[in-house]
Scaffold this motif. Structure first.
Motif, PDB file in Angstrom:
ATOM      1  N   GLN A 103       2.844  18.317  -0.683  1.00  0.00           N
ATOM      2  CA  GLN A 103       3.836  18.155   0.382  1.00  0.00           C
ATOM      3  C   GLN A 103       3.282  17.335   1.547  1.00  0.00           C
ATOM      4  OE1 GLN A 103       5.892  21.683   1.355  1.00  0.00           O
ATOM      5  NE2 GLN A 103       7.091  20.714   2.958  1.00  0.00           N
ATOM      6  N   VAL A 104       2.028  17.641   1.926  1.00  0.00           N
ATOM      7  CA  VAL A 104       1.406  16.885   3.020  1.00  0.00           C
ATOM      8  C   VAL A 104       1.299  15.412   2.618  1.00  0.00           C
ATOM      9  CG1 VAL A 104      -0.761  16.524   4.255  1.00  0.00           C
ATOM     10  CG2 VAL A 104       0.121  18.833   3.953  1.00  0.00           C
ATOM     11  N   LEU A 105       0.822  15.180   1.403  1.00  0.00           N
ATOM     12  CA  LEU A 105       0.630  13.792   0.962  1.00  0.00           C
ATOM     13  C   LEU A 105       1.970  13.058   0.894  1.00  0.00           C
ATOM     14  CD1 LEU A 105      -2.062  14.368  -1.808  1.00  0.00           C
ATOM     15  CD2 LEU A 105      -2.386  13.215   0.380  1.00  0.00           C
ATOM     16  N   ARG A 106       2.994  13.764   0.460  1.00  0.00           N
ATOM     17  CA  ARG A 106       4.316  13.156   0.335  1.00  0.00           C
ATOM     18  C   ARG A 106       4.911  12.894   1.731  1.00  0.00           C
ATOM     19  NH1 ARG A 106       8.457  16.936  -2.504  1.00  0.00           N
ATOM     20  NH2 ARG A 106       8.643  17.578  -0.346  1.00  0.00           N
ATOM     21  N   ASP A 107       4.788  13.878   2.623  1.00  0.00           N
ATOM     22  CA  ASP A 107       5.351  13.726   3.970  1.00  0.00           C
ATOM     23  C   ASP A 107       4.703  12.566   4.720  1.00  0.00           C
ATOM     24  OD1 ASP A 107       6.920  15.854   3.519  1.00  0.00           O
ATOM     25  OD2 ASP A 107       5.846  17.267   4.817  1.00  0.00           O
ATOM     26  N   GLN A 108       3.390  12.407   4.530  1.00  0.00           N
ATOM     27  CA  GLN A 108       2.674  11.409   5.336  1.00  0.00           C
ATOM     28  C   GLN A 108       2.610  10.039   4.662  1.00  0.00           C
ATOM     29  OE1 GLN A 108      -1.061  12.884   6.753  1.00  0.00           O
ATOM     30  NE2 GLN A 108      -0.172  14.766   7.542  1.00  0.00           N
ATOM     31  N   ALA A 109       3.050   9.984   3.419  1.00  0.00           N
ATOM     32  CA  ALA A 109       2.965   8.709   2.680  1.00  0.00           C
ATOM     33  C   ALA A 109       3.696   7.561   3.379  1.00  0.00           C
ATOM     34  CB  ALA A 109       3.485   8.888   1.257  1.00  0.00           C
ATOM     35  N   PRO A 110       4.815   7.807   4.064  1.00  0.00           N
ATOM     36  CA  PRO A 110       5.501   6.660   4.671  1.00  0.00           C
ATOM     37  C   PRO A 110       4.750   6.045   5.863  1.00  0.00           C
ATOM     38  CG  PRO A 110       7.003   8.520   4.415  1.00  0.00           C
ATOM     39  CD  PRO A 110       5.622   9.030   4.165  1.00  0.00           C
ATOM     40  N   TYR A 111       3.862   6.797   6.524  1.00  0.00           N
ATOM     41  CA  TYR A 111       3.248   6.185   7.720  1.00  0.00           C
ATOM     42  C   TYR A 111       1.721   6.106   7.698  1.00  0.00           C
ATOM     43  CZ  TYR A 111       2.596  11.022   9.354  1.00  0.00           C
ATOM     44  OH  TYR A 111       2.227  12.329   9.455  1.00  0.00           O
ATOM     45  N   GLN A 112       1.046   6.893   6.873  1.00  0.00           N
ATOM     46  CA  GLN A 112      -0.425   6.816   6.908  1.00  0.00           C
ATOM     47  C   GLN A 112      -0.966   5.454   6.460  1.00  0.00           C
ATOM     48  OE1 GLN A 112      -2.274   8.420   8.517  1.00  0.00           O
ATOM     49  NE2 GLN A 112      -1.790  10.580   8.588  1.00  0.00           N
ATOM     50  N   PRO A 113      -0.380   4.782   5.465  1.00  0.00           N
ATOM     51  CA  PRO A 113      -0.896   3.455   5.123  1.00  0.00           C
ATOM     52  C   PRO A 113      -0.837   2.484   6.305  1.00  0.00           C
ATOM     53  CG  PRO A 113       0.449   4.272   3.337  1.00  0.00           C
ATOM     54  CD  PRO A 113       0.611   5.242   4.469  1.00  0.00           C
ATOM     55  N   LEU A 114       0.266   2.519   7.058  1.00  0.00           N
ATOM     56  CA  LEU A 114       0.371   1.616   8.202  1.00  0.00           C
ATOM     57  C   LEU A 114      -0.657   1.992   9.266  1.00  0.00           C
ATOM     58  CD1 LEU A 114       1.857  -0.724   9.505  1.00  0.00           C
ATOM     59  CD2 LEU A 114       3.380   0.911  10.589  1.00  0.00           C
ATOM     60  N   ASN A 115      -0.795   3.296   9.529  1.00  0.00           N
ATOM     61  CA  ASN A 115      -1.815   3.747  10.488  1.00  0.00           C
ATOM     62  C   ASN A 115      -3.182   3.224  10.087  1.00  0.00           C
ATOM     63  OD1 ASN A 115       0.086   5.118  11.806  1.00  0.00           O
ATOM     64  ND2 ASN A 115      -0.726   7.172  11.447  1.00  0.00           N
ATOM     65  N   LEU A 117       0.838  -1.205   0.000  1.00  0.00           N
ATOM     66  CA  LEU A 117       0.000   0.000   0.000  1.00  0.00           C
ATOM     67  C   LEU A 117       0.873   1.257   0.000  1.00  0.00           C
ATOM     68  CD1 LEU A 117      -2.870   1.146   0.147  1.00  0.00           C
ATOM     69  CD2 LEU A 117      -2.740   1.025   2.628  1.00  0.00           C
ATOM     70  N   THR A 118       1.948   1.237   0.809  1.00  0.00           N
ATOM     71  CA  THR A 118       2.846   2.403   0.847  1.00  0.00           C
ATOM     72  C   THR A 118       3.466   2.631  -0.535  1.00  0.00           C
ATOM     73  OG1 THR A 118       3.334   1.858   3.123  1.00  0.00           O
ATOM     74  CG2 THR A 118       4.787   3.425   2.085  1.00  0.00           C
ATOM     75  N   ALA A 119       3.913   1.546  -1.153  1.00  0.00           N
ATOM     76  CA  ALA A 119       4.505   1.687  -2.497  1.00  0.00           C
ATOM     77  C   ALA A 119       3.459   2.213  -3.474  1.00  0.00           C
ATOM     78  CB  ALA A 119       5.044   0.342  -2.971  1.00  0.00           C
ATOM     79  N   ARG A 120       2.232   1.725  -3.352  1.00  0.00           N
ATOM     80  CA  ARG A 120       1.175   2.170  -4.261  1.00  0.00           C
ATOM     81  C   ARG A 120       0.913   3.674  -4.101  1.00  0.00           C
ATOM     82  NH1 ARG A 120      -3.244   0.838  -7.276  1.00  0.00           N
ATOM     83  NH2 ARG A 120      -5.003   2.209  -6.947  1.00  0.00           N
TER      84      ARG A 120
END
Ligand SMILES: Nc1ncnc2c1ncn2[C@@H]1O[C@H](COP(=O)(O)OP(=O)(O)OP(=O)(O)O)[C@@H](O)[C@H]1O
Length: 603
Positions: free
Chosen positions: A131-143, A100-103
């Motif tokens: 910027q928000v979407l890029r910054d949060q992309a590494p952890y929002q999928p896991l959340n 999901l993170t990669a997607r």
């Protein structure tokens, strides 16, 4: 929290769609295991009730009957499954999370880099959103996976426990719900306050990250030390921190106070349920098992309802993230892309009364008209901010003119197939790319299909002044210290960028300050070879170094967005206008006697 259930469900479905598109099989399996995990506490309650009822019947006999054995075996199985589920849920969550993170990253990359123009980047909200979407992309999928998974599992447990209680008597689920639901709902609402403070505070959180980054990044390291910037950025960081912290403190305080206020009502409703259960048991209306079930249910229900609310609150931010991602992906490009006229070359490009106002309202060009003919070498000069780069951006169709038009052999640029047009162009921009890739790749990015054409790579390196670099490092040298390779100087990077442009070929070569970082020797060398390098090509050269523009067939002078002069070097000097003045000023820098008007100076 979302204000009504409809929007909550819509958001959940939106996020789930991304999850299932990223990893359909793993996600389905994960959902199955979570449902099983949610049912296990319900099974434990039901089996305990059966066991206790059986025990009450068999008490005093001293032997383990079948009536007691099966619920016991069932309980053992439920506990075993509960243990077993933990590593497998973690395994699947990990797998889905990676995909999901990669997607999410891929979707963002494809959307942002796939836009044909730069107009959206001028829009502050697009910029912020990216910027928000890029910054949060590494952890929002896991959340999302963790909190949605937990909420789903706990939701099933709550529904199952209520069902079991209902089988005892409808009054029990009603009373227990009345005991725990208000508190849960209040927490739900107050949690919203915390998240809103967090979201409202999001700019503060981003500012904090920015100020920390300014101190921590290698780019800032030199100025931070030289100018002693630590106290300044530290202060700014703390200002943002305290603003965010105060907002969260208030929201959390309200949450805690509100929850405490409901304790009395909640205790009364629960006590009433337990009293009724006890009375039923004493009257013989129900077995001991039912009373035990009731007692255990209070804890299980409260724990899961509360967990559901907590995780639901955490989930809120992730759901919003996926909603924003969806909206971002749906943004249309600003550039009309209906045009598809093929183009394989040109005889002339004509700017016809071209004007341009940046989306923010800044006018950069006004009434610009001129023609570039095939094979011509045109220099574009003018002071900082005169509009030179903007003109190039229009020529490459990163933006469309807001007035007038650009014609390629009489056809409006807007009507040409964009990819075909860009394939004709090669460029070195002021902010050329410095890629953490091999030297081969750095040059071949200009035309990736020829990545393995070594002859062309050497030729391009020679043309761009990177031959010595290539001989020293070799094609496979990695150009990045961060990844364990070699770091280049700024001038060396510029030579690589020039080589890339020459490697691409193309009919039109645009050079925007191509020698800004080159040493005088290499600059002179490059311009001496210029005639040869630009043979068969049309060249548009932007430069502040007027010594180099004499090799141009024609010079255009821009001033405050307007084309004010046009002609050869000699013609323009003879006119004693803007160009002659710039020339006089620059030439003066090279003369020791201060008399700048002598001929041949700076050439
Ligand atoms: N993305 C942008 N949004 C708003 N205004 C911009 C943007 N880019 C440039 N400008 C403004 O447009 C004007 C022309 O800028 P441009 O970059 O074309 O100048 P230039 O002649 O290339 O300058 P330089 O010699 O400094 O590179 C400037 O006043 C600049 O502030």
């Amino acid at each position: 929290m979302p204000s009504h259930p409809g929007s909550l469900i819509r958001r959940i479905l939106l996020a789930l769609r991304q999850v299932f598109q990223a990893a359909p099989r793993e996600a389905a399996l994960l959902l199955g295991l979570l449902a099983l995990g949610g049912l296990l506490p319900v099974a434990v309650l039901g089996l305990t009730r059966t066991l206790v009822d059986g025990l009450a019947r068999e008490l005093g006999r001293g032997s383990l009957t079948v009536d007691l054995f099966w619920p016991l075996a069932g309980l053992a199985l439920a506990f075993a499954l509960d243990f077993l589920l933990v590593p497998w849920v973690a395994f699947l969550q990990g797998a889905v999370n990676e995909k999901l993170t990669a997607r999410v990253h891929l979707l963002l990359m494809e959307k942002a880099a796939g836009l044909p123009d730069l107009t959206p980047f001028e829009n502050p909200s697009f910029h912020d959103e990216l910027q928000v979407l890029r910054d949060q992309a590494p952890y929002q999928p896991l959340n999302l996976l963790v909190f949605l998974g937990n909420a789903f599992r706990q939701g099933i447990t709550v529904a199952g426990v209520l069902g079991l209680l209902f089988s005892l008597a409808p009054v029990f689920p009603l009373l227990l719900l009345a005991g725990s639901l208000p508190q849960a709902l209040l927490t739900f609402r107050l949690q919203k306050g915390v998240w809103e403070a967090l979201l409202f505070g999001a700019p503060e959180a981003r500012r904090m990250r920015y100020f920390a980054e300014a101190l921590l990044s290698p780019e800032g390291a030199k100025e931070v030390r030289l100018y002693g910037l630590l106290p300044f950025f530290r202060g700014r960081y703390l200002e943002a921190f305290w603003r965010l912290h105060r907002a969260l403190w208030r929201a959390r305080g309200r949450q805690a106070l509100g929850a405490s206020g409901l304790v009395l009502g909640s205790t009364l409703a629960t006590a009433l349920a337990l009293y009724l259960g006890l009375r039923q048991a004493l009257l013989g209306a129900s077995g001991l098992g039912s009373l035990v079930l009731l007692l255990q249910s209070v804890g299980t229900l409260q724990q899961n309802l509360y967990g559901l609310i907590q995780d639901g609150g955490m989930l809120y931010e992730s759901l919003l993230y996926f909603e924003r991602l969806e909206a971002f992906l749906a943004l249309p490009p600003a550039l009309a892309q209906t045009a598809s006229k093929a183009v394989q070359g040109f005889e002339e490009i004509r700017f016809e009364n071209v004007g341009f106002v940046y989306p923010g309202g800044r006018r950069a060009l006004e009434g610009v008209s001129f023609t570039i003919r095939r094979g011509e070498r045109l220099a574009l000069v003018g002071e900082n901010g005169a509009g030179k780069t903007t003109l190039v951006k229009l020529l490459l169709r990163f933006y469309d003119p807001t007035e007038g038009r650009i014609l390629v052999d009489g056809v409006d640029l807007r009507e040409l197939d964009l990819d075909a047009w860009r394939r004709l162009v090669s460029a070195v921009f002021q902010d050329y790319g410095r890629y953490a890739l091999t030297l081969r790749e750095n040059i071949a990015l200009g035309d990736l299909e020829a990545l393995s054409d070594e002859g062309r790579l050497w030729e391009a390196a020679k043309a761009g002044g990177a031959l010595e670099l290539l001989e020293r490092l070799g094609l496979e040298a990695l150009l990045s210290k961060a990844f364990g390779g070699t770091e280049l100087s700024l001038g060396e990077w510029q030579r690589v960028a020039l080589s890339r442009a020459f490697f691409r070929g193309g009919e039109l070569l645009v050079l925007d300050e191509p020698t800004a970082s080159l040493d005088p020797k290499e600059e002179a060398h490059l311009y001496r070879r210029f005639a040869e390098l630009s043979r068969g090509r049309t060249v548009l050269l932007i430069t502040h170094r007027l010594g180099s523009v004499q090799m141009a067939d024609r010079i255009l002078v821009l001033q405050k967005g307007r084309l004010v002069e046009e002609g050869t070097h000699e013609e323009l000097l003879g006119r004693a206008g803007v160009y002659a003045e710039l020339w006089r000023l620059q030439a003066g820098l090279y003369r020791s006697d201060g008399d700048a008007l002598g001929s041949g100076v700076g050439a």
